[in-house]
Every structure is written in C-alpha cells, then in structure tokens.
Design a protein around this motif. Sequence first.
Motif, PDB file in Angstrom:
ATOM      1  N   ILE A   1       0.837  -1.205   0.000  1.00  0.00           N
ATOM      2  CA  ILE A   1       0.000   0.000   0.000  1.00  0.00           C
ATOM      3  C   ILE A   1       0.867   1.248   0.000  1.00  0.00           C
ATOM      4  CG2 ILE A   1      -1.597   1.348   1.424  1.00  0.00           C
ATOM      5  CD1 ILE A   1      -2.909  -1.319   2.243  1.00  0.00           C
TER       6      ILE A   1
ATOM      7  N   SER B   1      -2.595   3.564  -1.400  1.00  0.00           N
ATOM      8  CA  SER B   1      -3.782   2.696  -1.502  1.00  0.00           C
ATOM      9  C   SER B   1      -3.585   1.672  -2.602  1.00  0.00           C
ATOM     10  CB  SER B   1      -5.048   3.513  -1.775  1.00  0.00           C
ATOM     11  OG  SER B   1      -5.057   4.002  -3.099  1.00  0.00           O
TER      12      SER B   1
ATOM     13  N   GLU C   1     -13.231   0.953  -5.365  1.00  0.00           N
ATOM     14  CA  GLU C   1     -12.871   0.818  -3.956  1.00  0.00           C
ATOM     15  C   GLU C   1     -11.403   0.417  -3.830  1.00  0.00           C
ATOM     16  OE1 GLU C   1     -14.004  -2.257  -0.476  1.00  0.00           O
ATOM     17  OE2 GLU C   1     -15.694  -1.055  -1.203  1.00  0.00           O
ATOM     18  N   HIS C   2     -10.678   1.167  -3.020  1.00  0.00           N
ATOM     19  CA  HIS C   2      -9.283   0.872  -2.710  1.00  0.00           C
ATOM     20  C   HIS C   2      -9.159   0.521  -1.235  1.00  0.00           C
ATOM     21  CE1 HIS C   2      -6.728   2.537  -6.198  1.00  0.00           C
ATOM     22  NE2 HIS C   2      -7.967   2.424  -6.645  1.00  0.00           N
ATOM     23  N   VAL C   3      -8.026  -0.027  -0.885  1.00  0.00           N
ATOM     24  CA  VAL C   3      -7.688  -0.296   0.513  1.00  0.00           C
ATOM     25  C   VAL C   3      -6.517   0.595   0.883  1.00  0.00           C
ATOM     26  CG1 VAL C   3      -6.965  -2.018   2.198  1.00  0.00           C
ATOM     27  CG2 VAL C   3      -8.498  -2.670   0.322  1.00  0.00           C
ATOM     28  N   ALA C   4      -6.719   1.412   1.912  1.00  0.00           N
ATOM     29  CA  ALA C   4      -5.687   2.324   2.402  1.00  0.00           C
ATOM     30  C   ALA C   4      -5.391   1.993   3.860  1.00  0.00           C
ATOM     31  CB  ALA C   4      -6.160   3.769   2.244  1.00  0.00           C
TER      32      ALA C   4
ATOM     33  N   ASP D   1      -5.409   3.555   7.830  1.00  0.00           N
ATOM     34  CA  ASP D   1      -5.867   4.659   8.666  1.00  0.00           C
ATOM     35  C   ASP D   1      -4.705   5.165   9.529  1.00  0.00           C
ATOM     36  OD1 ASP D   1      -5.545   2.941  10.834  1.00  0.00           O
ATOM     37  OD2 ASP D   1      -7.696   2.652  11.168  1.00  0.00           O
TER      38      ASP D   1
ATOM     39  N   PHE E   1      -6.279  -1.427   7.953  1.00  0.00           N
ATOM     40  CA  PHE E   1      -6.841  -1.359   6.609  1.00  0.00           C
ATOM     41  C   PHE E   1      -8.159  -0.594   6.647  1.00  0.00           C
ATOM     42  CE2 PHE E   1      -4.621  -5.641   6.235  1.00  0.00           C
ATOM     43  CZ  PHE E   1      -3.503  -5.095   5.634  1.00  0.00           C
TER      44      PHE E   1
ATOM     45  N   ARG F   1     -11.296   1.267   3.894  1.00  0.00           N
ATOM     46  CA  ARG F   1     -11.821   1.506   2.542  1.00  0.00           C
ATOM     47  C   ARG F   1     -11.661   2.965   2.149  1.00  0.00           C
ATOM     48  NH1 ARG F   1     -17.879  -1.184   2.209  1.00  0.00           N
ATOM     49  NH2 ARG F   1     -17.310  -3.390   2.387  1.00  0.00           N
ATOM     50  N   THR F   2     -11.375   3.151   0.877  1.00  0.00           N
ATOM     51  CA  THR F   2     -11.401   4.493   0.314  1.00  0.00           C
ATOM     52  C   THR F   2     -11.746   4.358  -1.170  1.00  0.00           C
ATOM     53  OG1 THR F   2     -10.175   6.573   0.055  1.00  0.00           O
ATOM     54  CG2 THR F   2      -8.941   4.544  -0.274  1.00  0.00           C
TER      55      THR F   2
ATOM     56  N   LYS G   1     -11.575   5.742  -5.199  1.00  0.00           N
ATOM     57  CA  LYS G   1     -10.797   6.511  -6.172  1.00  0.00           C
ATOM     58  C   LYS G   1     -11.531   6.481  -7.512  1.00  0.00           C
ATOM     59  CE  LYS G   1      -6.941   6.748  -3.533  1.00  0.00           C
ATOM     60  NZ  LYS G   1      -6.085   7.890  -3.258  1.00  0.00           N
TER      61      LYS G   1
END
Length: 394
Positions: free
Chosen positions: A26, A32, A191-194, A196, A201, A203-204, A206
């Motif tokens: 990531i 992400s 949907e991406h994985v970023a 915090d 992990f 969700r975010t 793009k």
Amino acid sequence: MSTLPQPSADAREHSAHLREVIQEHIIAAGGSLPFWKFMELALYAPGLGYYSAGAHKFGRAGDFITAPERSPLFAACVATAVAPALRQAGKGAVFLELGGGSGAFAEECLLALQAQDMLPARYAILEPSADLRQRQRERLQARLSPELLARVEWLDGPLAEPWNGVLFANEVIDALPASRFALRAGTVLEEHVALDGEGRFARTDKPADALLAAAVDHLQRRLPAPLPDGYRSEVLVQLPYWMQAVAGGLRDGALLFIDYGHARDEYYQPERDDGTLRAFRRHHVDNDVFAWPGLQDITASVDFTAVAEACVGAGFEFSGYCSQASFLLGNGLQTHLQAAEAQAADDIARHNLRQQVKHLTLPSEMGERFQAIGFQRGVELDAAFLLGDLSHRL
C-alpha cells in the motif's frame, strides 16, 4: 462481534506478517491499493496468502466444506455428466480440474469414470498452491491404484498446446480477485484499501479506470433499472481474459463450472447495495474481510451471466444452467445413491449417505445456493442440463 475463538499465537504471527507485507504494498503504491489487489495478496501471496500457506482449508477441520468433501456422490454425478463429452473428445481426451482442493474430487471422479469405462488419457490438476498440490498428491498416492495415479499430473499453468476434453471447476470463480465499485452522482468509483492513522486497513474510493468503468456500464445497461446512487458491489473485470487463459488450447471440449452465485438481475438487486463480499473462517461467515489476512477465505458470489458472456466470447456454445440440486438429480444422483447404499457396511453408513444427499440438494443447504453452468464446442454437454433449466434467468 465475532464469537469465534482467537487464532493461535503462531497463526496470529503469520497473519501479522502478511498484514505487514500488504501494508508495504500500500505504501509503495502511493497510499492505496485497488481492492482486487488486496484480495489477491490476502489469498495468494507466496507462502503467506490464504491459499498459499499451510493451514487446512477444506473439511470439518478447516474453514469450509465443499461438495466433494461432503460426498463422493457429487463427483460421481459430474463424471456421469461429462462422460459423453470425454467420449466424443477422443482417445487422447484430457480432464482438466482447476483448483484441486483436498484432492477428494479427483479421487472420486477418476474412480467413477473408471467404473463407466470412460477414463481420460490424462487427468490434469491446475493448482497454484504448492501446499495444496502436495496434499493432493499424498491423498491420491495413498488411495488410487497405480493405473489411475499414472494418469494424474499437476500443472503450473493452463494447457497451452492444443487439447480435447473437459475443463471443470468447483468453487473457483468465487475466489478470483474481484474489483469493487461504487456509484456516486453518476460516476463510477473504484474501492481501494488504504491505511488509517493507526495502520489498519480502511476503505477508500478513487476514480475508476476506463476498464472498470466500462465493465460497470456494461452490466448496468443489461439490468432492468439503473442502480441507485451510493450502490457498491463487485465485478470480475478480468473474467473474459481469465476464461480464455484457462481454456488455453482447448479445441473440442466442454467447460463445466459449479459455484455459488446468481444470474445478473438477481446479483445486482438494488437492496444488495454492499455486494456479496465476505470471509470464511472455521465455518463461520465474517463480513470483516480485513480481520485476519492469510487466515480467512475471502470470496464474492459469482455473476453467472458474466460467466456465460465470457465463455461464449471465448468461442464456446452455451450448454445449460441450473441449480446444483437439479444438476445432480439430472445426472444420476438417485442411481449413484442406490449403488452406494448397496455397498454400505451397515444402516449407519446408509443413513450417512442419505444425509450427504440432503446437504447437496436441499434449498436450505447447497442445492439452490450453488448453480451449475456448462459450455461446449465440438462435443455435447446439453444432456447434463435436462432438469431444472434456469437459462431464462441469464
């Protein structure tokens, strides 16, 4: 909150290692990863992913029980269904199984095909997991005759050379890394994985690339009504390319897929507004797919309309589509049950066989949640789908 017990210390350490690997990916990607890439790493990262590491996945000691582990009758019915296609494929026919699981299906299918005098020249298993491959090999070496074992081989990739025969996959498509999309103000987002603020992990969303946007537009144009704003789900963007790759050099042959899922109109219902994504651990469903990377299966239901489009696009003719219950009943389940009962040691064994049939066919079990779909080219698979036709739903 989950009532499942915490994994062991070793398992937690394994999961933490994979979590760190994904975190590094990531960060390296600029903050992400597309969800499909997260899913790919969680399931298939070498030596760490769920399907790449050494924990038991299948059976009562694992995380889920597939139909071949439920009953040998499942493989016997599949053998009955594909035997005509193998006969028509000719002397050098190949049976190619995608994802061999525990090896239970290969064992029982070969025995059933032998009983029907329809053994393929080669029984090939395309298994990307070295651990599962070793377990399959050990099982088959212990349980098959030298004659049958000599026909079995393991592949590192699809058969590239021209071949005739049957390609079969049970619960494989649901484990392909899926893209997640969201609709917002008429725009397709991915949907991406970023990470915090605490490295967890998250969700975010793009902007979707052109390929994903086109895939979502394609499915929406074939739905009875537009999907609502805020809708979120999955789509297998790579399915047409995957299908062409795994079929490889198949000339005359049949494709048969059994999995859980829906036809497109049922899959993308407005009320199913967060998709079908879920995780399995110790026979429990968990909606938190981030919880234990490497220790839980991550899966999404199959859009069988997309499967039909991909296979027809690859040059195959549609054979049929029905529930698993209809498929098994239409391919000799009752006959295979009676034969197994006649060989059973006692009443307890006969009772167990009848319970297995219930698990495979009852709507409350696997019978309706799982479906079978088939395709053909130069051979015939149509007769395998004479009962309970659902093709009007596709």
